[in-house]
Design an enzyme around this catalytic site. Structure first.
Site, PDB file in Angstrom:
ATOM      1  N   HIS B 265       0.836  -1.211   0.000  1.00  0.00           N
ATOM      2  CA  HIS B 265       0.000   0.000   0.000  1.00  0.00           C
ATOM      3  C   HIS B 265       0.875   1.267   0.000  1.00  0.00           C
ATOM      4  O   HIS B 265       0.731   2.137  -0.861  1.00  0.00           O
ATOM      5  CB  HIS B 265      -0.915  -0.017   1.232  1.00  0.00           C
ATOM      6  N   GLU B 266       1.792   1.349   0.941  1.00  0.00           N
ATOM      7  CA  GLU B 266       2.626   2.551   1.048  1.00  0.00           C
ATOM      8  C   GLU B 266       3.524   2.709  -0.177  1.00  0.00           C
ATOM      9  O   GLU B 266       3.848   3.828  -0.584  1.00  0.00           O
ATOM     10  CB  GLU B 266       3.452   2.525   2.335  1.00  0.00           C
ATOM     11  N   HIS B 269       1.752   4.712  -2.663  1.00  0.00           N
ATOM     12  CA  HIS B 269       1.913   6.154  -2.390  1.00  0.00           C
ATOM     13  C   HIS B 269       3.294   6.620  -2.872  1.00  0.00           C
ATOM     14  O   HIS B 269       3.439   7.682  -3.469  1.00  0.00           O
ATOM     15  CB  HIS B 269       1.804   6.421  -0.883  1.00  0.00           C
ATOM     16  N   GLU B 295      -4.548   8.229  -2.552  1.00  0.00           N
ATOM     17  CA  GLU B 295      -5.060   6.956  -2.038  1.00  0.00           C
ATOM     18  C   GLU B 295      -5.375   6.007  -3.197  1.00  0.00           C
ATOM     19  O   GLU B 295      -5.231   4.789  -3.051  1.00  0.00           O
ATOM     20  CB  GLU B 295      -6.300   7.213  -1.174  1.00  0.00           C
TER      21      GLU B 295
HETATM   22 ZN   LIG Z   1      -2.905   5.256   2.118  1.00  0.00          ZN
END
Ligand SMILES: [Zn+2]
Ligand SMILES: [Zn+2]
Lengths: 494, 494
Positions: B265-266, B269, B295
């Site tokens: 997830h990160e 980003h 996001e």
């Molecule tokens: Zn996030």
């Protein structure tokens, strides 16, 4: 004094508090750059740090300061406030001394010279380095002349003043001349004595186990891990801020001994920072007194404590436990007190180290006065190394006058601090022993804390509240006296 | 246009470049605080960061800006310069919208509320939390009213605008009403389908081996370690700056699966940050478009790519090699797509997650409009949880309306970004597949790079040059369309 004039001092306090916040961020940026930052982050970081430096400089040269300082000097202030005002004024004068374009020109020339030096040094390329150094040295001389004019001292005194407020060429001359009169012979005597001593093999040790050992040794020395950390960098340093001291070191897996003593050295710097007066945090009076005094604290830890048999006995079980190292503390003592004249300053032992400084001090004085041209530096170097340490450096520039980063970045006036620091350290030890007893005995009795407490009381907690001579008088009963250093070397090495 | 008026835009460019340098240092301070700083360093760091925030705010509200922006708007500029000017103006308006004393009052109330909340949450102490939240909510409403006046929109729209420029309550209402019409039933269908599926045991894994795995998985996703790093923090985040992205995570040795997907997830980003347009670094146009779009990139990595069988097949050998984990990619797929309604938003799966957002969106709207009093929040929460997820939270405040930090720090208007992001991500996937083929097939053919390249071209490299609707139109042929998200869930879970 009216409430209004009283506010001038308070205005300065707020202003310098604000500066210290930006300096906090600057220290963090420096530390991160050396320990954590990936290479690709360098360009943006460099730009951010330059912006920050510009901002700090603009705060230190704010137009209102001259008048506010002058008016604050008329106020009724406590002795400590007066000391803080003196340090505020010192910082103001330092920042204002040199015109902006000269600062910029020197910064650029220094950057250019240093970048090239990194390669030139590897290649022993004196011919490449020389023109860069000449250009940079012209700017250093220009800076020194301007500072000298403002401070009403000689140009080299003006450079010393950046690192060692109040120290003069004349004082150092007098001290170093004495040292030169006895040190070369002492070195020969020590070498003669050590010639027959056995040499011990140092067992290999992983970086991980050395890091664990380093933290245990820092703990023994009372490093406060709630206000600091230990990390790795190419060039060990003690950075961060007083409430969060960032130590770094590097590990040689084939020889743990220098890395270990490097940590002890940096912990000395850290203890000073962590021990600075909390009431004066963020104010100039709360900062370390000088570079030499800072070095005195690292050298106290490394030389006076660290290479003594009490401390080595104390840490020996940790070496055994973490590194599986079987060397007895006597053998460790032998390793840590071996004297060997060599080319490189940073590798020098306690006894030969001052020779490297004597040489650089003479060279700097002559370079700044113009008596020595950059082109003649290698010959000057060779003849001094020959007479001080019996070493020939002809044609070996990289292990000669190109070895240090200091000149490559235009930093002159700093080198004396190393040896002045060693002398302050020896003097503190002598005073401490006359007051609370032998350091070795204290350590053998599990009272290393008493040693640290003495330094806390007499040095760290003073910050910059006292000027150096007064600090020394209150702590030791006299101003800097190099006789204690001589006695220390004789006691330990003869 | 004269050369002089041309300089207005250039003045703004320089000014915002300078701001970005200070924001660089702010990002570094935040990262260090969460990953490296010892506790004792907190007070001085907090003071330094507050000083820095004040300085950045003063730069963004510099008196010259209004006039300079107005004059720059008269200049002949390229389309990209116009976009940058639009973003400069947006930042200026955001910073100027709220009076200084309100900012300060809210910052203080938020700090007080959050500090107390950390304990109150643990103790399920709604009665303690309520008055703090009421006080803070009054300030949030005041802020919203002021912003609404300036932007000429409704108060809640004005809060949304802080995170999602241009997004309105009406649009989100329309989207979320649709979701509410089909999601609860979909959840029941999925649960029914999964009821008979086996459950697998997750083998334990040391933090060290998980960190190694994390770095390998980041490498697979194309994270550039020359421009970033991975470290540990209590609350995972993606910080730093575009040229030096600082990811963090935490490791649960009993269950590596959530930490691993947290890194994925990160990394989403991070890829967005690392892919932002280099030509616009340091300018507002070079920043990420919005929180929802940010996001969308993390959720694209985590949900669209990370929980797909192609990616799980790709990383399975690494799990085996580094963690000794024997789970097949089919079993991993089962673990990573299991749907279980629960109390806690951050632990929710992909399918039930939007319910947590629907609830918070309704609550925020009603709190800001005054239709819902803080005192009635727990009842509101219970009835919504019951109707959306069939969960009773009566009396369970800590797993109910006290679970998130957002309201405790007065941050309203952010929650919708999470689900908008999931929807953007599904829409990108659909558009990408119609242009370059199935993501699963691409990954199975070793062409994950093509997937990333599509995002680089259509999202990352755009920075904030386009407004969100135009970016979506150019990338996917239409503005946000939640139908793609519904189809994605149906395809994966039914
Ligand atoms: Zn996030
Ligand atoms: Zn030192």
């Amino acid at each position: 004094m009216s409430a209004d004039s009283n506010s001038n001092y308070q205005t300065l306090v707020k202003h310098f508090q604000s500066i210290s916040h930006f300096e906090h961020l600057s220290a963090l940026g420096d530390w991160d750059q050396a320990t954590m930052m990936p290479n690709g982050g360098g360009e943006a970081r460099g730009a951010a740090m330059a912006e920050l430096a510009k901002h700090i400089h603009s705060l230190k040269t704010a137009p209102m300061l001259a008048g506010t300082i002058a008016q604050a000097q008329e106020q009724v202030l406590t002795a400590e406030q007066q000391a803080n005002l003196r340090e505020i004024n010192y910082q103001f004068l330092q920042a204002n001394a040199v015109p902006g374009d000269l600062v910029e020109a020197k910064t650029k020339a220094a950057y250019h010279c240093e970048q090239a030096w990194r390669e030139q040094r590897k290649n022993n390329d004196w011919q490449g380095f020389k023109p860069n150094l000449e250009q940079l040295m012209d700017l250093v001389k220009e800076e020194a002349a301007i500072r000298a004019e403002i401070l009403n001292v000689s140009p080299y005194d003006a450079l010393l003043d950046k690192f060692e407020p109040g120290m003069t060429t004349a004082s150092i001359d007098s001290i170093f001349t004495q040292v030169k009169s006895w040190l070369p012979e002492l070195i020969q005597q020590v070498q003669h004595k050590q010639a027959s001593e056995p040499k011990y093999t140092i067992p290999p040790a992983s970086a991980e186990s050395q890091a664990l050992l380093g933290r245990e040794v820092m703990q023994i020395l009372g490093f406060d891990f709630n206000h600091g950390r230990l990390d790795i960098s190419n060039h060990p340093f003690c950075g961060g801020v007083a409430s969060d001291v960032r130590l770094t070191t590097r590990y040689d897996e084939a020889d743990f001994t220098s890395g270990l003593m490097g940590i002890v050295h940096e912990t000395g710097h850290a203890k000073y920072e962590q021990g600075l007066p909390i009431a004066w945090r963020g104010q100039p009076a709360g900062l370390a007194r000088s570079m030499a005094l800072h070095e005195s604290q690292s050298l106290f830890c490394e030389m006076q404590v660290g290479r003594g048999s009490g401390f080595l006995k104390l840490i020996q079980p940790h070496l055994k436990g973490l590194l599986g190292c079987d060397l007895s503390h006597e053998k460790l003592n032998n390793i840590y007190t071996r004297v060997t004249p060599g080319h490189i300053r940073v590798d020098a032992d306690e006894v030969t180290y001052p020779c490297h400084i004597l040489l650089r001090f003479e060279a700097e004085k002559a370079l700044v006065s113009g008596e020595l041209a950059v082109a003649d530096l290698p010959d000057f170097w060779s003849s001094q190394m020959q007479s001080l340490l019996g070493i020939n450096t002809d044609g070996d520039y990289k292990n000669g006058c190109m070895q240090d980063i200091h000149w490559a970045v235009g930093e002159l006036g700093y080198f004396p601090s190393y040896t002045l620091g060693a002398m302050y350290a020896a003097q503190f030890k002598q005073a401490m022993e006359s007051q609370i007893g032998s350091v070795e005995t204290l350590i053998n009795n599990g009272r290393l804390g008493d040693v640290m407490h003495w330094l806390q009381t007499h040095v760290w907690s003073q910050g910059s509240l006292l000027e150096i001579d007064e600090l020394m008088r209150q702590a030791t009963g006299e101003t800097l006296n190099p006789a204690h250093f001589k006695r220390h070397l004789e006691n330990r090495y003869l």
